[in-house]
Motif scaffolding. Structure first.
Motif, PDB file in Angstrom:
ATOM      1  N   ARG A   1       0.830  -1.204   0.000  1.00 16.16           N
ATOM      2  CA  ARG A   1       0.000   0.000   0.000  1.00 16.16           C
ATOM      3  C   ARG A   1       0.866   1.257   0.000  1.00 16.16           C
ATOM      4  N   CYS A   2       0.535   2.199  -0.872  1.00 17.81           N
ATOM      5  CA  CYS A   2       1.288   3.452  -0.966  1.00 17.81           C
ATOM      6  C   CYS A   2       0.789   4.443   0.077  1.00 17.81           C
ATOM      7  N   LEU A   3       1.720   5.066   0.750  1.00 19.57           N
ATOM      8  CA  LEU A   3       1.373   6.009   1.811  1.00 19.57           C
ATOM      9  C   LEU A   3       1.762   7.431   1.476  1.00 19.57           C
ATOM     10  N   GLY A   4       2.345   7.642   0.318  1.00 17.85           N
ATOM     11  CA  GLY A   4       2.709   8.988  -0.102  1.00 17.85           C
ATOM     12  C   GLY A   4       3.332   8.943  -1.479  1.00 17.85           C
ATOM     13  N   GLN A   5       3.367  10.111  -2.117  1.00 10.99           N
ATOM     14  CA  GLN A   5       3.922  10.183  -3.463  1.00 10.99           C
ATOM     15  C   GLN A   5       4.410  11.585  -3.752  1.00 10.99           C
ATOM     16  N   ALA A   6       5.247  11.680  -4.761  1.00 10.59           N
ATOM     17  CA  ALA A   6       5.748  12.976  -5.225  1.00 10.59           C
ATOM     18  C   ALA A   6       6.009  12.877  -6.715  1.00 10.59           C
ATOM     19  N   LEU A   7       5.793  13.972  -7.391  1.00 11.00           N
ATOM     20  CA  LEU A   7       6.022  14.071  -8.830  1.00 11.00           C
ATOM     21  C   LEU A   7       7.053  15.161  -9.040  1.00 11.00           C
ATOM     22  N   ASP A   8       8.182  14.844  -9.698  1.00 10.70           N
ATOM     23  CA  ASP A   8       9.204  15.870  -9.893  1.00 10.70           C
ATOM     24  C   ASP A   8       8.927  16.682 -11.169  1.00 10.70           C
ATOM     25  N   ALA A   9       9.730  17.688 -11.409  1.00  9.73           N
ATOM     26  CA  ALA A   9       9.530  18.608 -12.538  1.00  9.73           C
ATOM     27  C   ALA A   9       9.642  17.909 -13.885  1.00  9.73           C
ATOM     28  N   ALA A  10      10.372  16.793 -13.938  1.00  9.69           N
ATOM     29  CA  ALA A  10      10.523  16.039 -15.184  1.00  9.69           C
ATOM     30  C   ALA A  10       9.371  15.065 -15.413  1.00  9.69           C
ATOM     31  N   GLY A  11       8.452  14.968 -14.463  1.00 13.91           N
ATOM     32  CA  GLY A  11       7.308  14.076 -14.605  1.00 13.91           C
ATOM     33  C   GLY A  11       7.508  12.689 -14.039  1.00 13.91           C
ATOM     34  N   ASN A  12       8.600  12.470 -13.298  1.00 13.52           N
ATOM     35  CA  ASN A  12       8.842  11.173 -12.664  1.00 13.52           C
ATOM     36  C   ASN A  12       8.009  11.072 -11.394  1.00 13.52           C
ATOM     37  N   LEU A  13       7.316   9.963 -11.237  1.00 16.43           N
ATOM     38  CA  LEU A  13       6.465   9.727 -10.081  1.00 16.43           C
ATOM     39  C   LEU A  13       7.198   8.829  -9.094  1.00 16.43           C
ATOM     40  N   TYR A  14       7.274   9.266  -7.846  1.00 13.77           N
ATOM     41  CA  TYR A  14       7.915   8.506  -6.777  1.00 13.77           C
ATOM     42  C   TYR A  14       6.849   8.113  -5.775  1.00 13.77           C
ATOM     43  N   LEU A  15       6.841   6.839  -5.379  1.00 13.89           N
ATOM     44  CA  LEU A  15       5.847   6.316  -4.446  1.00 13.89           C
ATOM     45  C   LEU A  15       6.532   5.702  -3.247  1.00 13.89           C
ATOM     46  N   GLY A  16       6.055   6.021  -2.079  1.00 11.72           N
ATOM     47  CA  GLY A  16       6.530   5.382  -0.853  1.00 11.72           C
ATOM     48  C   GLY A  16       5.507   4.341  -0.438  1.00 11.72           C
ATOM     49  N   HIS A  17       5.912   3.079  -0.359  1.00 10.11           N
ATOM     50  CA  HIS A  17       4.965   2.029   0.013  1.00 10.11           C
ATOM     51  C   HIS A  17       5.423   1.344   1.299  1.00 10.11           C
ATOM     52  N   CYS A  18       4.530   0.623   1.899  1.00  9.68           N
ATOM     53  CA  CYS A  18       4.792   0.030   3.215  1.00  9.68           C
ATOM     54  C   CYS A  18       5.245  -1.434   3.138  1.00  9.68           C
ATOM     55  N   ALA A  19       5.773  -1.870   1.994  1.00 10.10           N
ATOM     56  CA  ALA A  19       6.159  -3.266   1.839  1.00 10.10           C
ATOM     57  C   ALA A  19       7.673  -3.437   1.769  1.00 10.10           C
ATOM     58  N   GLY A  20       8.407  -2.607   2.430  1.00 12.62           N
ATOM     59  CA  GLY A  20       9.856  -2.760   2.414  1.00 12.62           C
ATOM     60  C   GLY A  20      10.565  -1.438   2.276  1.00 12.62           C
ATOM     61  N   ALA A  21      11.831  -1.491   1.920  1.00 10.92           N
ATOM     62  CA  ALA A  21      12.672  -0.308   1.902  1.00 10.92           C
ATOM     63  C   ALA A  21      12.693   0.416   0.570  1.00 10.92           C
ATOM     64  N   GLY A  22      12.039  -0.098  -0.436  1.00 11.01           N
ATOM     65  CA  GLY A  22      12.099   0.517  -1.773  1.00 11.01           C
ATOM     66  C   GLY A  22      11.198   1.718  -1.925  1.00 11.01           C
ATOM     67  N   VAL A  23      11.555   2.548  -2.879  1.00 10.54           N
ATOM     68  CA  VAL A  23      10.706   3.693  -3.261  1.00 10.54           C
ATOM     69  C   VAL A  23      10.395   3.534  -4.740  1.00 10.54           C
TER      70      VAL A  23
END
Length: 79
Positions: free
Chosen positions: A57-79
């Motif tokens: 499950r994703c608990l937060g996200q961010a979109l940078d100026a280049a359009g890359n989407l970053y997701l923080g999820h609760c299933a481990g250390a990855g983003v």
């Protein structure tokens, strides 16, 4: 900012959106569902497309100026 509730459009087929990111041009919104879905929503057409799934499950996200989407999820250390 005040909003007129009569001007709000409900966009269907999104499973309990948790957070929103808006593209730099303001035409696209990204959100996640409680089932680890990642959605892209075209605001002009109201078209919803699930384009990814995360390991948890994703608990937060961010979109940078280049359009890359970053997701923080609760299933481990990855983003």
């Amino acid at each position: 900012m005040l909003y007129d509730k009569h001007q709000i459009t409900h966009i269907r087929n999104v499973d309990h959106p948790e957070s929103l990111s808006v593209s730099a041009d303001g035409r696209t919104v990204y959100t996640t569902g409680t089932g680890s879905q990642v959605y892209r929503i075209d605001l002009a057409s109201h078209e919803v497309r699930q384009f990814a799934t995360t390991p948890g499950r994703c608990l937060g996200q961010a979109l940078d100026a280049a359009g890359n989407l970053y997701l923080g999820h609760c299933a481990g250390a990855g983003v």
